[in-house]
Design a protein around this motif. Structure first.
Motif, PDB file in Angstrom:
ATOM      1  N   LEU A  11      -6.368 -13.543   3.058  1.00 19.06           N
ATOM      2  CA  LEU A  11      -6.235 -12.258   2.408  1.00 19.06           C
ATOM      3  C   LEU A  11      -5.886 -12.031   0.875  1.00 19.06           C
ATOM      4  O   LEU A  11      -6.235 -11.233   0.331  1.00 19.06           O
ATOM      5  N   LYS A  12      -5.076 -13.221   0.429  1.00 19.51           N
ATOM      6  CA  LYS A  12      -4.852 -13.068  -0.976  1.00 19.51           C
ATOM      7  C   LYS A  12      -5.797 -13.279  -1.923  1.00 19.51           C
ATOM      8  O   LYS A  12      -5.975 -12.728  -3.173  1.00 19.51           O
ATOM      9  N   ASN A  13      -7.105 -13.817  -1.414  1.00 19.72           N
ATOM     10  CA  ASN A  13      -8.331 -13.871  -2.060  1.00 19.72           C
ATOM     11  C   ASN A  13      -9.414 -12.694  -2.068  1.00 19.72           C
ATOM     12  O   ASN A  13     -10.216 -12.605  -2.581  1.00 19.72           O
ATOM     13  N   VAL A  14      -8.680 -11.565  -1.258  1.00 19.28           N
ATOM     14  CA  VAL A  14      -9.743 -10.345  -1.242  1.00 19.28           C
ATOM     15  C   VAL A  14      -8.995  -9.560  -2.389  1.00 19.28           C
ATOM     16  O   VAL A  14      -7.920  -9.481  -2.632  1.00 19.28           O
ATOM     17  N   ASN A  15     -10.341  -8.544  -2.615  1.00 18.34           N
ATOM     18  CA  ASN A  15     -10.044  -7.772  -3.880  1.00 18.34           C
ATOM     19  C   ASN A  15      -9.170  -6.557  -3.089  1.00 18.34           C
ATOM     20  O   ASN A  15      -9.758  -5.985  -2.355  1.00 18.34           O
ATOM     21  N   THR A  16      -7.917  -6.254  -3.474  1.00 16.11           N
ATOM     22  CA  THR A  16      -7.053  -5.426  -2.848  1.00 16.11           C
ATOM     23  C   THR A  16      -6.669  -4.328  -4.052  1.00 16.11           C
ATOM     24  O   THR A  16      -5.488  -3.668  -3.819  1.00 16.11           O
ATOM     25  N   ALA A  17      -7.649  -4.098  -5.076  1.00 15.95           N
ATOM     26  CA  ALA A  17      -7.049  -3.462  -6.291  1.00 15.95           C
ATOM     27  C   ALA A  17      -6.758  -1.822  -5.749  1.00 15.95           C
ATOM     28  O   ALA A  17      -6.213  -1.037  -6.168  1.00 15.95           O
ATOM     29  N   TYR A  18      -7.526  -1.563  -4.759  1.00 20.96           N
ATOM     30  CA  TYR A  18      -7.361  -0.018  -4.124  1.00 20.96           C
ATOM     31  C   TYR A  18      -6.386   0.146  -3.218  1.00 20.96           C
ATOM     32  O   TYR A  18      -6.133   1.280  -2.806  1.00 20.96           O
ATOM     33  N   LEU A  19      -5.681  -0.836  -2.914  1.00 18.71           N
ATOM     34  CA  LEU A  19      -4.416  -0.677  -2.085  1.00 18.71           C
ATOM     35  C   LEU A  19      -3.367  -0.941  -2.796  1.00 18.71           C
ATOM     36  O   LEU A  19      -3.165  -1.452  -4.160  1.00 18.71           O
ATOM     37  N   THR A  20      -2.163  -0.148  -2.219  1.00 20.24           N
ATOM     38  CA  THR A  20      -0.756   0.072  -2.846  1.00 20.24           C
ATOM     39  C   THR A  20      -0.277  -1.759  -2.671  1.00 20.24           C
ATOM     40  O   THR A  20      -0.681  -2.077  -1.694  1.00 20.24           O
ATOM     41  N   ASP A  21       0.871  -1.975  -3.210  1.00 20.07           N
ATOM     42  CA  ASP A  21       1.752  -3.017  -2.871  1.00 20.07           C
ATOM     43  C   ASP A  21       1.988  -2.938  -1.372  1.00 20.07           C
ATOM     44  O   ASP A  21       2.136  -4.124  -0.731  1.00 20.07           O
ATOM     45  N   ALA A  22       2.464  -1.899  -0.990  1.00 19.20           N
ATOM     46  CA  ALA A  22       3.053  -1.568   0.365  1.00 19.20           C
ATOM     47  C   ALA A  22       1.967  -1.915   1.340  1.00 19.20           C
ATOM     48  O   ALA A  22       2.122  -2.688   2.217  1.00 19.20           O
TER      49      ALA A  22
END
Length: 67
Positions: A11-22
């Motif tokens: 999951l750390k390799n997935v683009n999560t720019a649209y997600l908040t840290d929480a």
């Protein structure tokens, strides 16, 4: 080829720019929880299988016992 990475590492390799840290932390926590549950179930199934094999071998008499 065998992949031994945990779900959290993947999951750390997935683009999560649209997600908040929480939301990121929640996704990782859910993934780790799911991984733990799957490992626990697999371990329980293996233990039951081994128990059934032991009981079966104890109940099946060998020809040497009757001689």
């Amino acid at each position: 080829m065998n992949n031994n990475q945990s779900i959290a590492e993947l999951l750390k390799n997935v683009n999560t720019a649209y997600l908040t840290d929480a939301e990121k932390y929640e996704a990782i926590a859910r993934a780790e929880r799911a991984e733990y549950i799957v490992a626990s179930v697999a371990s329980a199934i293996k233990a039951v299988k081994n128990l059934v094999i032991k009981i079966k071998s104890a109940l099946v008499s060998s020809p040497a016992q009757h001689a």
